[in-house]
Design a protein around this motif. Sequence first.
Motif, PDB file in Angstrom:
ATOM      1  N   TYR A  28       0.838  -1.203   0.000  1.00 49.69           N
ATOM      2  CA  TYR A  28       0.000   0.000   0.000  1.00 49.69           C
ATOM      3  C   TYR A  28       0.870   1.249   0.000  1.00 49.69           C
ATOM      4  O   TYR A  28       0.617   2.189  -0.763  1.00 49.69           O
ATOM      5  CB  TYR A  28      -0.932  -0.011   1.221  1.00 49.69           C
ATOM      6  CG  TYR A  28      -1.710   1.269   1.391  1.00 49.69           C
ATOM      7  CD1 TYR A  28      -2.810   1.543   0.595  1.00 49.69           C
ATOM      8  CD2 TYR A  28      -1.327   2.208   2.333  1.00 49.69           C
ATOM      9  CE1 TYR A  28      -3.517   2.723   0.729  1.00 49.69           C
ATOM     10  CE2 TYR A  28      -2.023   3.392   2.477  1.00 49.69           C
ATOM     11  CZ  TYR A  28      -3.118   3.645   1.684  1.00 49.69           C
ATOM     12  OH  TYR A  28      -3.800   4.812   1.825  1.00 49.69           O
ATOM     13  N   ARG A  29       1.890   1.271   0.862  1.00 50.39           N
ATOM     14  CA  ARG A  29       2.761   2.443   0.919  1.00 50.39           C
ATOM     15  C   ARG A  29       3.513   2.640  -0.391  1.00 50.39           C
ATOM     16  O   ARG A  29       3.666   3.769  -0.870  1.00 50.39           O
ATOM     17  CB  ARG A  29       3.754   2.305   2.072  1.00 50.39           C
ATOM     18  CG  ARG A  29       3.117   2.582   3.401  1.00 50.39           C
ATOM     19  CD  ARG A  29       4.165   2.660   4.505  1.00 50.39           C
ATOM     20  NE  ARG A  29       3.675   1.851   5.594  1.00 50.39           N
ATOM     21  CZ  ARG A  29       4.349   0.898   6.197  1.00 50.39           C
ATOM     22  NH1 ARG A  29       5.577   0.636   5.849  1.00 50.39           N
ATOM     23  NH2 ARG A  29       3.816   0.213   7.174  1.00 50.39           N
ATOM     24  N   LEU A  30       3.994   1.562  -0.987  1.00 51.72           N
ATOM     25  CA  LEU A  30       4.693   1.682  -2.264  1.00 51.72           C
ATOM     26  C   LEU A  30       3.771   2.205  -3.361  1.00 51.72           C
ATOM     27  O   LEU A  30       4.184   3.011  -4.204  1.00 51.72           O
ATOM     28  CB  LEU A  30       5.289   0.329  -2.671  1.00 51.72           C
ATOM     29  CG  LEU A  30       6.518  -0.108  -1.885  1.00 51.72           C
ATOM     30  CD1 LEU A  30       6.918  -1.522  -2.294  1.00 51.72           C
ATOM     31  CD2 LEU A  30       7.672   0.844  -2.098  1.00 51.72           C
ATOM     32  N   LYS A  31       2.530   1.765  -3.349  1.00 52.32           N
ATOM     33  CA  LYS A  31       1.566   2.257  -4.327  1.00 52.32           C
ATOM     34  C   LYS A  31       1.355   3.763  -4.153  1.00 52.32           C
ATOM     35  O   LYS A  31       1.314   4.508  -5.124  1.00 52.32           O
ATOM     36  CB  LYS A  31       0.243   1.505  -4.175  1.00 52.32           C
ATOM     37  CG  LYS A  31      -0.798   1.900  -5.180  1.00 52.32           C
ATOM     38  CD  LYS A  31      -2.070   1.100  -4.980  1.00 52.32           C
ATOM     39  CE  LYS A  31      -3.137   1.581  -5.925  1.00 52.32           C
ATOM     40  NZ  LYS A  31      -4.422   0.928  -5.687  1.00 52.32           N
ATOM     41  N   ARG A  32       1.221   4.212  -2.897  1.00 58.38           N
ATOM     42  CA  ARG A  32       1.039   5.649  -2.621  1.00 58.38           C
ATOM     43  C   ARG A  32       2.268   6.437  -3.063  1.00 58.38           C
ATOM     44  O   ARG A  32       2.147   7.522  -3.629  1.00 58.38           O
ATOM     45  CB  ARG A  32       0.783   5.883  -1.129  1.00 58.38           C
ATOM     46  CG  ARG A  32      -0.533   5.357  -0.634  1.00 58.38           C
ATOM     47  CD  ARG A  32      -1.714   6.190  -1.119  1.00 58.38           C
ATOM     48  NE  ARG A  32      -1.571   7.534  -0.624  1.00 58.38           N
ATOM     49  CZ  ARG A  32      -1.923   8.637  -1.291  1.00 58.38           C
ATOM     50  NH1 ARG A  32      -2.473   8.525  -2.466  1.00 58.38           N
ATOM     51  NH2 ARG A  32      -1.753   9.816  -0.788  1.00 58.38           N
ATOM     52  N   ILE A  33       3.460   5.905  -2.835  1.00 58.28           N
ATOM     53  CA  ILE A  33       4.688   6.584  -3.255  1.00 58.28           C
ATOM     54  C   ILE A  33       4.731   6.701  -4.772  1.00 58.28           C
ATOM     55  O   ILE A  33       5.092   7.746  -5.321  1.00 58.28           O
ATOM     56  CB  ILE A  33       5.926   5.846  -2.712  1.00 58.28           C
ATOM     57  CG1 ILE A  33       6.024   6.043  -1.198  1.00 58.28           C
ATOM     58  CG2 ILE A  33       7.200   6.340  -3.388  1.00 58.28           C
ATOM     59  CD1 ILE A  33       7.072   5.178  -0.532  1.00 58.28           C
ATOM     60  N   GLU A  34       4.356   5.634  -5.476  1.00 55.83           N
ATOM     61  CA  GLU A  34       4.333   5.679  -6.939  1.00 55.83           C
ATOM     62  C   GLU A  34       3.344   6.723  -7.440  1.00 55.83           C
ATOM     63  O   GLU A  34       3.627   7.451  -8.399  1.00 55.83           O
ATOM     64  CB  GLU A  34       3.981   4.306  -7.504  1.00 55.83           C
ATOM     65  CG  GLU A  34       5.099   3.300  -7.389  1.00 55.83           C
ATOM     66  CD  GLU A  34       4.709   1.940  -7.930  1.00 55.83           C
ATOM     67  OE1 GLU A  34       3.606   1.799  -8.507  1.00 55.83           O
ATOM     68  OE2 GLU A  34       5.512   1.004  -7.772  1.00 55.83           O
ATOM     69  N   GLU A  35       2.177   6.817  -6.808  1.00 62.39           N
ATOM     70  CA  GLU A  35       1.193   7.820  -7.206  1.00 62.39           C
ATOM     71  C   GLU A  35       1.739   9.228  -6.988  1.00 62.39           C
ATOM     72  O   GLU A  35       1.565  10.107  -7.840  1.00 62.39           O
ATOM     73  CB  GLU A  35      -0.100   7.629  -6.415  1.00 62.39           C
ATOM     74  CG  GLU A  35      -0.871   6.384  -6.797  1.00 62.39           C
ATOM     75  CD  GLU A  35      -2.038   6.114  -5.855  1.00 62.39           C
ATOM     76  OE1 GLU A  35      -2.218   6.870  -4.872  1.00 62.39           O
ATOM     77  OE2 GLU A  35      -2.773   5.134  -6.099  1.00 62.39           O
ATOM     78  N   MET A  36       2.407   9.456  -5.862  1.00 65.80           N
ATOM     79  CA  MET A  36       2.971  10.773  -5.598  1.00 65.80           C
ATOM     80  C   MET A  36       4.085  11.104  -6.587  1.00 65.80           C
ATOM     81  O   MET A  36       4.197  12.247  -7.049  1.00 65.80           O
ATOM     82  CB  MET A  36       3.489  10.858  -4.162  1.00 65.80           C
ATOM     83  CG  MET A  36       2.380  10.875  -3.127  1.00 65.80           C
ATOM     84  SD  MET A  36       2.894  11.214  -1.442  1.00 65.80           S
ATOM     85  CE  MET A  36       4.033   9.900  -1.119  1.00 65.80           C
ATOM     86  N   LEU A  37       4.897  10.105  -6.944  1.00 71.31           N
ATOM     87  CA  LEU A  37       5.948  10.338  -7.935  1.00 71.31           C
ATOM     88  C   LEU A  37       5.356  10.684  -9.294  1.00 71.31           C
ATOM     89  O   LEU A  37       5.896  11.534 -10.018  1.00 71.31           O
ATOM     90  CB  LEU A  37       6.856   9.111  -8.041  1.00 71.31           C
ATOM     91  CG  LEU A  37       7.842   8.917  -6.893  1.00 71.31           C
ATOM     92  CD1 LEU A  37       8.579   7.592  -7.054  1.00 71.31           C
ATOM     93  CD2 LEU A  37       8.823  10.061  -6.816  1.00 71.31           C
ATOM     94  N   ASP A  38       4.258  10.036  -9.663  1.00 77.82           N
ATOM     95  CA  ASP A  38       3.588  10.371 -10.920  1.00 77.82           C
ATOM     96  C   ASP A  38       3.094  11.820 -10.906  1.00 77.82           C
ATOM     97  O   ASP A  38       3.231  12.544 -11.904  1.00 77.82           O
ATOM     98  CB  ASP A  38       2.412   9.430 -11.178  1.00 77.82           C
ATOM     99  CG  ASP A  38       2.858   8.036 -11.589  1.00 77.82           C
ATOM    100  OD1 ASP A  38       4.026   7.892 -12.015  1.00 77.82           O
ATOM    101  OD2 ASP A  38       2.045   7.102 -11.478  1.00 77.82           O
TER     102      ASP A  38
END
Length: 80
Positions: free
Chosen positions: A38-48
């Motif tokens: 979940y945290r990695l998914k949120r980080i990827e969204e923020m990077l996008d």
Amino acid sequence: MPQPRSGSRFLYAPFDATHIRIEASERVMEERWSALEYRLKRIEEMLDQIEKRVWLTVYGIVAVILAQGVASILSAISAP
């Protein structure tokens, strides 16, 4: 003839603490893994989102530079 046992069957069932600890540990690791995903998914969204903002900034800077170039060309053409 043996006397039938009375009470819960769990009173006479063997208790395997090691097995229960392993199962509990596996459940904890599954929860940790899902939290990590979940945290990695949120980080990827923020990077996008950051990437989109960076590209928007780059395009804005290029547009300003091109507009200044066109304005200087137009002023050079219109000057006598």
